[in-house]
Design a protein around this motif. Structure first.
Motif, PDB file in Angstrom:
ATOM      1  N   GLU A 133      12.778   2.335  23.179  1.00  0.00           N
ATOM      2  CA  GLU A 133      11.324   2.476  23.249  1.00  0.00           C
ATOM      3  C   GLU A 133      10.800   1.969  24.595  1.00  0.00           C
ATOM      4  O   GLU A 133       9.968   2.616  25.247  1.00  0.00           O
ATOM      5  N   ALA A 134      11.312   0.813  25.028  1.00  0.00           N
ATOM      6  CA  ALA A 134      10.898   0.254  26.309  1.00  0.00           C
ATOM      7  C   ALA A 134      11.237   1.232  27.428  1.00  0.00           C
ATOM      8  O   ALA A 134      10.429   1.503  28.324  1.00  0.00           O
ATOM      9  N   ASP A 135      12.454   1.794  27.376  1.00  0.00           N
ATOM     10  CA  ASP A 135      12.905   2.722  28.409  1.00  0.00           C
ATOM     11  C   ASP A 135      12.062   3.986  28.411  1.00  0.00           C
ATOM     12  O   ASP A 135      11.701   4.512  29.457  1.00  0.00           O
ATOM     13  N   ARG A 136      11.723   4.452  27.200  1.00  0.00           N
ATOM     14  CA  ARG A 136      10.993   5.709  27.054  1.00  0.00           C
ATOM     15  C   ARG A 136       9.545   5.577  27.546  1.00  0.00           C
ATOM     16  O   ARG A 136       8.995   6.480  28.154  1.00  0.00           O
ATOM     17  N   LEU A 137       8.915   4.420  27.284  1.00  0.00           N
ATOM     18  CA  LEU A 137       7.470   4.309  27.514  1.00  0.00           C
ATOM     19  C   LEU A 137       7.082   3.628  28.826  1.00  0.00           C
ATOM     20  O   LEU A 137       6.039   3.924  29.396  1.00  0.00           O
ATOM     21  N   ALA A 138       7.943   2.701  29.292  1.00  0.00           N
ATOM     22  CA  ALA A 138       7.448   1.798  30.331  1.00  0.00           C
ATOM     23  C   ALA A 138       7.972   2.133  31.716  1.00  0.00           C
ATOM     24  O   ALA A 138       9.045   2.700  31.880  1.00  0.00           O
ATOM     25  N   ASP A 139       7.176   1.764  32.739  1.00  0.00           N
ATOM     26  CA  ASP A 139       7.615   1.844  34.122  1.00  0.00           C
ATOM     27  C   ASP A 139       8.610   0.725  34.406  1.00  0.00           C
ATOM     28  O   ASP A 139       9.485   0.851  35.234  1.00  0.00           O
ATOM     29  N   ARG A 140       8.416  -0.383  33.711  1.00  0.00           N
ATOM     30  CA  ARG A 140       9.193  -1.563  34.014  1.00  0.00           C
ATOM     31  C   ARG A 140       9.378  -2.356  32.724  1.00  0.00           C
ATOM     32  O   ARG A 140       8.522  -2.315  31.832  1.00  0.00           O
ATOM     33  N   ILE A 141      10.497  -3.061  32.622  1.00  0.00           N
ATOM     34  CA  ILE A 141      10.809  -3.811  31.407  1.00  0.00           C
ATOM     35  C   ILE A 141      11.025  -5.270  31.773  1.00  0.00           C
ATOM     36  O   ILE A 141      11.792  -5.580  32.689  1.00  0.00           O
ATOM     37  N   ALA A 142      10.321  -6.147  31.089  1.00  0.00           N
ATOM     38  CA  ALA A 142      10.577  -7.577  31.244  1.00  0.00           C
ATOM     39  C   ALA A 142      11.254  -8.038  29.963  1.00  0.00           C
ATOM     40  O   ALA A 142      10.714  -7.857  28.876  1.00  0.00           O
ATOM     41  N   VAL A 143      12.449  -8.588  30.090  1.00  0.00           N
ATOM     42  CA  VAL A 143      13.204  -8.980  28.894  1.00  0.00           C
ATOM     43  C   VAL A 143      13.018 -10.471  28.654  1.00  0.00           C
ATOM     44  O   VAL A 143      13.195 -11.285  29.561  1.00  0.00           O
ATOM     45  N   ILE A 144      12.627 -10.806  27.419  1.00  0.00           N
ATOM     46  CA  ILE A 144      12.430 -12.206  27.066  1.00  0.00           C
ATOM     47  C   ILE A 144      13.451 -12.582  26.005  1.00  0.00           C
ATOM     48  O   ILE A 144      13.730 -11.806  25.090  1.00  0.00           O
ATOM     49  N   SER A 145      14.035 -13.752  26.155  1.00  0.00           N
ATOM     50  CA  SER A 145      14.969 -14.247  25.168  1.00  0.00           C
ATOM     51  C   SER A 145      14.808 -15.749  25.061  1.00  0.00           C
ATOM     52  O   SER A 145      14.800 -16.444  26.078  1.00  0.00           O
ATOM     53  N   ARG A 146      14.663 -16.246  23.858  1.00  0.00           N
ATOM     54  CA  ARG A 146      14.476 -17.680  23.594  1.00  0.00           C
ATOM     55  C   ARG A 146      13.420 -18.287  24.510  1.00  0.00           C
ATOM     56  O   ARG A 146      13.620 -19.331  25.121  1.00  0.00           O
ATOM     57  N   GLY A 147      12.283 -17.586  24.620  1.00  0.00           N
ATOM     58  CA  GLY A 147      11.153 -18.166  25.339  1.00  0.00           C
ATOM     59  C   GLY A 147      11.224 -18.081  26.846  1.00  0.00           C
ATOM     60  O   GLY A 147      10.409 -18.684  27.540  1.00  0.00           O
TER      61      GLY A 147
END
Lengths: 312, 255
Positions: A196-210
């Motif tokens: 979904e992130a790949d399909r919709l966004a120009d850019r992806i910020a990945v968050i893990s454990r805050g």
């Protein structure tokens, strides 16, 4: 226009603590005006907390936050005129029709879009007269987007817009979100689906454990973790017994029914060596297939989370 | 939109939602009228020897008090908890609508309901049971209705602070008012009741509302009724409701 003015969202060192629990450890994030950014992470990673701080619905423990040039902790009605918010799992009052709810909300804004136009924008024109309790999950979500758009905002937040949806409803939601891009609206959406992130966004910020663990386009993220590819073939064509030691070390552990597969980042070198081995035993190896790393592999490697991607 | 326009819009949609909710309409509009008819039928509409007034002069103000509490307290509290738990209030907080306009719209809707119920109950009392508002008592009636509506609206918001879920809201609000109706001159006159019962009635606001309204219909009252200390007690409960609301009200779901 200065560089700062072009940033719709600017977050540095955001930290949020609930008693003993650190919901958000350290988030740095910037979103340019007109950009569609996905905030990707597993459940409990701190996505909703971060977004609700940006929306001015939650306080923060520390860090600098500017949304449309304003600190959301000091949100004014003027600032709220400029943002639209879709909360996670948004529900509506069931006794009203879609059009009635949009009209009710349009009264909250100084210069709202006409109700019919908003319903058209999100593809709900034909459901205008339907009571919201009779709308499907996908339609309810689109109504929530309609409410976020009715004030004609510059920036829209969407918190998990497709969680719990079937594939058809997800596709509907994606179309609606694509529509926002054509309106020139800046969008920050959260999701725990890499596709979904790949399909919709120009850019992806990945968050893990805050924490933000990666930030970029999907190919950039894939390059960052440099996940190996899988090279597989039919065991009938070439037995794993026939492999030289160097290749045998690359074999993935496999069940009896699975094709043998080598796991490597050196795709060219390994394929050449494998074909040479095949030729030596007199087989063409027509069943050879190279499987590049999937988005899901990248995501799991980035978040270091093996239980994610299964919905909530 | 202007603030006045927003208030009108909020009130209009609150009333529309009310009209479409069978439970709300039944408990606020139909049930009080059923009670009025039942009580006057059971006890007849005879002249009470001790006061010289008809039985219905006791029930019309009692049922009017019940309808006011339903419209301003029960209804507002239940609707607010439903909106809170479904996340509607939280989403509203993210819009430019000032909280006071939201609250104002709901109070305005309750006032309209109160006005409709007042006209209905007084109309039925007058046509069916020959109960009349004393002309000199009209200002006193309006003040009592105004103070009562304000106080119970505030208490309606305050009670949402102790309602954990939308399922709990009707139970908790009913638990607050139903027993009180029996000791507050709503269902039965408290005259001759045990001391502890009259004391409970005197502490809580419903009895003061019912008695203040009752003065309006008393055919033998001298001059203009001015139940000032009843108003004061109602007002004090209203202030208490506002304080609790300001301190404990939440916009976000509990669950």
């Amino acid at each position: 226009m200065t560089a700062e003015a072009r940033l719709a969202i600017e977050v540095t060192g955001l930290h949020k603590r609930y008693g003993e629990v650190e919901a958000v450890t350290c988030v740095d994030l910037s979103v340019r005006t007109g950009e569609v950014v996905a905030f990707l992470g597993p459940n409990g990673a701190g996505k909703t907390t971060t977004v609700e701080i940006l929306e001015g619905l939650r306080t923060r423990t520390s860090g600098d936050v500017h949304v449309l040039g304003v600190d959301p902790a000091e949100a004014t009605a003027d600032w709220r005129e400029r943002i639209g918010v879709v909360l996670q799992g948004a529900k509506h009052e069931g006794d009203f029709t879609a059009a009635e709810i949009v009209t009710m909300w349009s009264a909250y804004y100084r210069s709202p879009r006409p109700t019919a136009e908003v319903l058209e924008l999100v593809g709900l024109a034909e459901a205008a007269g339907t009571r919201t309790r009779r709308l499907s999950g996908g339609q309810q979500q689109r109504l929530a987007v309609a409410l976020a758009l009715v004030g004609d905002p510059e920036l829209v937040f969407l918190d998990e817009p497709t969680t719990g949806f079937d594939p058809a409803a997800r596709r509907e939601a994606w179309q609606t979100i694509d529509g926002l891009r054509s309106l020139g609206v800046t969008v920050l959406l959260t999701t725990h689906y890499m596709d979904e992130a790949d399909r919709l966004a120009d850019r992806i910020a990945v968050i893990s454990r805050g924490r933000i663990v990666a930030d970029g386009t999907a190919p950039e993220l894939a390059a960052q973790v440099a996940m190996p590819s899988h090279i597989s073939w039919d065991a009938a064509e070439l037995s794993t017994e026939a492999l030289p030691h160097r290749l045998r070390d690359l074999l993935r552990s496999q069940d009896a029914w699975e094709r043998p597969a080598l796991v490597t980042r050196d795709v060219g070198g390994v394929v050449r060596e494998l074909l040479a081995t095949a030729e030596a035993v007199g087989t063409r190896l027509d069943s050879l297939a190279v499987q590049p790393p999937t988005l899901e592999d990248t995501y799991l490697a980035l978040t270091g989370d093996t239980s994610s991607g299964d919905g909530s | 939109m202007t603030r006045l326009g927003q208030l009108r819009s909020e009130a209009r949609f609150n009333l529309l939602g009310f009209r479409r909710s069978p439970a709300a309409t039944f408990f606020t509009v139909v049930l009080p009228i059923i009670f009025l008819v039942i009580f006057t039928s059971i006890f007849g509409n005879e002249i009470i020897s001790s006061t010289g007034a008809r039985v219905a002069t006791v029930y019309v103000p009692g049922i009017l008090a019940l309808a006011l509490v339903s419209a301003n307290f029960m209804n507002a509290a239940i609707v607010t908890v439903i909106r809170r738990e479904s996340g509607v209030l939280k989403a509203m907080r993210a819009t430019p609508l000032p909280p006071w306009v939201y609250v104002g719209g709901q109070v305005a809707a309750s006032l309209v309901l109160t006005a409709i119920m007042t006209a209905l109950v007084i109309g039925i009392g007058w046509l069916g049971y020959s109960v009349e508002v004393q002309p000199g008592a009209v200002p006193s009636l309006l003040i009592t209705l105004g103070v009562g509506a304000a106080a119970f609206s505030a208490l309606g918001l305050a009670i949402t602070c102790v309602c954990p879920s939308e399922q709990a809201a009707p139970a908790i609000t009913n638990m607050c008012v139903l027993p009180l109706y029996f000791v507050s001159d709503v269902f039965i006159p408290s005259e001759g009741a045990p001391r502890w019962m009259t004391l409970i009635g005197d502490i809580f606001p419903i009895k003061h509302l019912a008695v203040a309204l009752g003065r309006t219909f008393d055919p033998f009252s001298e001059g203009v009724p001015l139940p000032a200390w009843r108003w004061a007690i109602l007002g004090a409960w209203g202030v208490f409701g506002v304080l609790v609301t300001v301190r404990f009200f939440r916009w976000t779901p509990r669950n």
